[in-house]
Design a protein around this motif. Structure first.
Motif, PDB file in Angstrom:
ATOM      1  N   ASN A  43       0.839  -1.205   0.000  1.00 40.62           N
ATOM      2  CA  ASN A  43       0.000   0.000   0.000  1.00 40.62           C
ATOM      3  C   ASN A  43       0.876   1.258   0.000  1.00 40.62           C
ATOM      4  O   ASN A  43       1.759   1.405   0.838  1.00 40.62           O
ATOM      5  CB  ASN A  43      -0.910  -0.010   1.228  1.00 40.62           C
ATOM      6  CG  ASN A  43      -1.932   1.109   1.187  1.00 40.62           C
ATOM      7  OD1 ASN A  43      -2.426   1.468   0.120  1.00 40.62           O
ATOM      8  ND2 ASN A  43      -2.249   1.665   2.338  1.00 40.62           N
ATOM      9  N   ARG A  74       3.664 -10.892   2.937  1.00 35.68           N
ATOM     10  CA  ARG A  74       2.992 -11.211   4.195  1.00 35.68           C
ATOM     11  C   ARG A  74       1.545 -11.581   3.874  1.00 35.68           C
ATOM     12  O   ARG A  74       0.947 -11.052   2.907  1.00 35.68           O
ATOM     13  CB  ARG A  74       3.051 -10.052   5.186  1.00 35.68           C
ATOM     14  CG  ARG A  74       2.259  -8.811   4.794  1.00 35.68           C
ATOM     15  CD  ARG A  74       2.192  -7.849   5.976  1.00 35.68           C
ATOM     16  NE  ARG A  74       1.513  -6.607   5.633  1.00 35.68           N
ATOM     17  CZ  ARG A  74       1.110  -5.716   6.540  1.00 35.68           C
ATOM     18  NH1 ARG A  74       1.308  -5.928   7.828  1.00 35.68           N
ATOM     19  NH2 ARG A  74       0.514  -4.602   6.153  1.00 35.68           N
ATOM     20  N   THR A  76      -2.477 -11.786   3.864  1.00 35.17           N
ATOM     21  CA  THR A  76      -3.605 -10.892   4.104  1.00 35.17           C
ATOM     22  C   THR A  76      -4.876 -11.729   4.117  1.00 35.17           C
ATOM     23  O   THR A  76      -4.833 -12.950   3.933  1.00 35.17           O
ATOM     24  CB  THR A  76      -3.706  -9.824   3.007  1.00 35.17           C
ATOM     25  OG1 THR A  76      -3.923 -10.464   1.732  1.00 35.17           O
ATOM     26  CG2 THR A  76      -2.421  -9.001   2.932  1.00 35.17           C
ATOM     27  N   THR A  77      -6.004 -11.095   4.327  1.00 36.99           N
ATOM     28  CA  THR A  77      -7.268 -11.834   4.403  1.00 36.99           C
ATOM     29  C   THR A  77      -7.647 -12.466   3.073  1.00 36.99           C
ATOM     30  O   THR A  77      -8.323 -13.489   3.035  1.00 36.99           O
ATOM     31  CB  THR A  77      -8.399 -10.898   4.857  1.00 36.99           C
ATOM     32  OG1 THR A  77      -8.432  -9.755   3.977  1.00 36.99           O
ATOM     33  CG2 THR A  77      -8.175 -10.430   6.292  1.00 36.99           C
ATOM     34  N   ASP A  78      -7.184 -11.861   1.958  1.00 36.03           N
ATOM     35  CA  ASP A  78      -7.576 -12.380   0.650  1.00 36.03           C
ATOM     36  C   ASP A  78      -6.391 -12.745  -0.237  1.00 36.03           C
ATOM     37  O   ASP A  78      -6.507 -12.825  -1.453  1.00 36.03           O
ATOM     38  CB  ASP A  78      -8.456 -11.357  -0.079  1.00 36.03           C
ATOM     39  CG  ASP A  78      -7.762 -10.007  -0.232  1.00 36.03           C
ATOM     40  OD1 ASP A  78      -6.698  -9.816   0.392  1.00 36.03           O
ATOM     41  OD2 ASP A  78      -8.288  -9.154  -0.959  1.00 36.03           O
ATOM     42  N   GLU A  81       0.478  -9.639   0.489  1.00 39.43           N
ATOM     43  CA  GLU A  81       0.938  -8.289   0.180  1.00 39.43           C
ATOM     44  C   GLU A  81       2.451  -8.328  -0.025  1.00 39.43           C
ATOM     45  O   GLU A  81       3.183  -8.893   0.787  1.00 39.43           O
ATOM     46  CB  GLU A  81       0.585  -7.319   1.310  1.00 39.43           C
ATOM     47  CG  GLU A  81       1.005  -5.883   1.023  1.00 39.43           C
ATOM     48  CD  GLU A  81       0.643  -4.928   2.155  1.00 39.43           C
ATOM     49  OE1 GLU A  81       0.207  -3.805   1.865  1.00 39.43           O
ATOM     50  OE2 GLU A  81       0.804  -5.317   3.335  1.00 39.43           O
ATOM     51  N   ASN A 106       4.777 -13.431   8.687  1.00 42.69           N
ATOM     52  CA  ASN A 106       3.785 -12.645   9.424  1.00 42.69           C
ATOM     53  C   ASN A 106       4.455 -11.389   9.985  1.00 42.69           C
ATOM     54  O   ASN A 106       5.420 -11.480  10.746  1.00 42.69           O
ATOM     55  CB  ASN A 106       3.181 -13.470  10.569  1.00 42.69           C
ATOM     56  CG  ASN A 106       2.281 -14.584  10.054  1.00 42.69           C
ATOM     57  OD1 ASN A 106       1.384 -14.345   9.251  1.00 42.69           O
ATOM     58  ND2 ASN A 106       2.543 -15.808  10.490  1.00 42.69           N
ATOM     59  N   ASP A 109       2.164  -3.986  10.618  1.00 41.33           N
ATOM     60  CA  ASP A 109       2.233  -2.903   9.639  1.00 41.33           C
ATOM     61  C   ASP A 109       3.562  -2.163   9.738  1.00 41.33           C
ATOM     62  O   ASP A 109       4.155  -1.799   8.723  1.00 41.33           O
ATOM     63  CB  ASP A 109       1.080  -1.918   9.850  1.00 41.33           C
ATOM     64  CG  ASP A 109      -0.267  -2.518   9.475  1.00 41.33           C
ATOM     65  OD1 ASP A 109      -0.292  -3.544   8.764  1.00 41.33           O
ATOM     66  OD2 ASP A 109      -1.294  -1.953   9.888  1.00 41.33           O
TER      67      ASP A 109
END
Length: 316
Positions: A43, A74, A76-78, A81, A106, A109
């Protein structure tokens, strides 16, 4: 009639009786093959992936040797990243690969941001604005971490204690605190001015880091106005002019006419210069002549040459 016995959850027993070696093995990082479509970019990733000469070399290397270095992602929920390896992922896409070798880790942020910045900041070709956004992201992550050593490795955690984040960032990057601050201020510039700092502006205008730092204190409206003035005057502001723009802006006295008037002034650093090596002209002068005497003699000769040309024109 007797009640049925309750079911026993054996998963907790398996964990209880598993050996330490087995638990360590389960937690060990492995290189996995992951579909590229499952990996999204970090992001607000500050580094641009460009199809430049370095990318061409990377593509050729992967074609010849395969992907030698896994990327870091790492979960992510879907999906995943990307933390480190945006260029490798892009190169694999260019040659039609559908999967990428990746280490899955893992990360919080803050950890992810710091790793992402550190894995790219030492690259040879990084634009000034890329460095600015990267330093800003890492500094904000370090401030969020504070002295909480549980969020990072012990080495970084111990170094954080008793030091400000900017001081630590300066130590790690090898830059001074002031220089880091200058780079971060680039993130406050409108995109056309950032492009001029990066040397990417389509009309070829270039602004150095120090003038850009001063211009970053102008309002967004004033910065956009400056872009128009640069385009119309075909001139960029010097450091002293940028400092004056900042002063006038803070006094709420900066307008378009003032910008144009100042930009149209001749700047010493923008005057054309001719460079002549001494060894090229030494043979025409006595050895006793100083550089200043040589300069004076050259000017006299040019003046006489100019007068002669004028006389020849008059005689025609």
């Amino acid at each position: 009639m007797s009640k049925p016995l309750p079911k026993i959850n054996t998963s907790s027993l398996d964990e209880l009786f598993s050996t330490e070696d087995e638990r360590q093995e389960e937690n060990k990082e492995r290189v996995e093959s992951i579909p590229i479509t499952k990996i999204k970019d970090f992001n607000n990733h500050p580094y641009h992936v460009r199809t430049d000469e370095d990318m061409i070399h990377l593509v050729e290397s992967i074609k010849e040797n395969g992907q030698l270095v896994p990327v870091l992602v790492r979960p992510t929920t879907d999906g995943f990243e990307m933390i480190s390896g945006h260029r490798r992922k892009y190169a694999l896409e260019l040659i039609g690969q559908n999967e990428v070798h990746a280490i899955v880790r893992n990360l919080t942020d803050e950890q992810a941001t710091i790793l992402m910045v550190d894995s790219n900041i030492q690259r040879e070709h990084i634009l000034p604005s890329e460095r600015g956004f990267a330093y800003k992201m890492k500094l904000e992550a370090m401030k969020r971490q504070g002295k909480r050593v549980d969020l990072t490795c012990s080495q970084v955690g111990n170094k954080l204690i008793g030091k400000k984040s900017l001081e630590l960032l300066a130590e790690e990057s090898g830059e001074s605190k002031n220089q880091i601050h200058r780079y971060i201020r680039l993130t406050y510039l409108v995109k056309p001015l950032r492009d001029m700092v990066d040397g990417l502006y389509e009309d070829g205008f270039k602004i150095a880091l120090n003038p850009a730092y001063e211009l970053s204190f102008l309002t967004i409206k004033e910065q956009n106005m400056l872009v128009e003035c640069i385009t119309s005057s075909l001139a960029t502001p010097s450091l002293s002019q940028s400092q004056e723009f900042k002063r006038l802006s803070q006094a709420e006295k900066l307008d378009k006419d003032t910008m144009i008037e100042m930009l149209m002034m001749e700047k010493p650093n923008q005057k054309e210069k001719i460079s002549i090596q001494m060894e090229e002209i030494d043979k025409f002068f006595p050895r006793s002549f100083t550089p200043q005497q040589k300069k004076s003699q050259i000017i006299k000769l040019l003046e006489n040459w100019s007068k002669k040309r004028e006389m020849d024109k008059s005689a025609r």
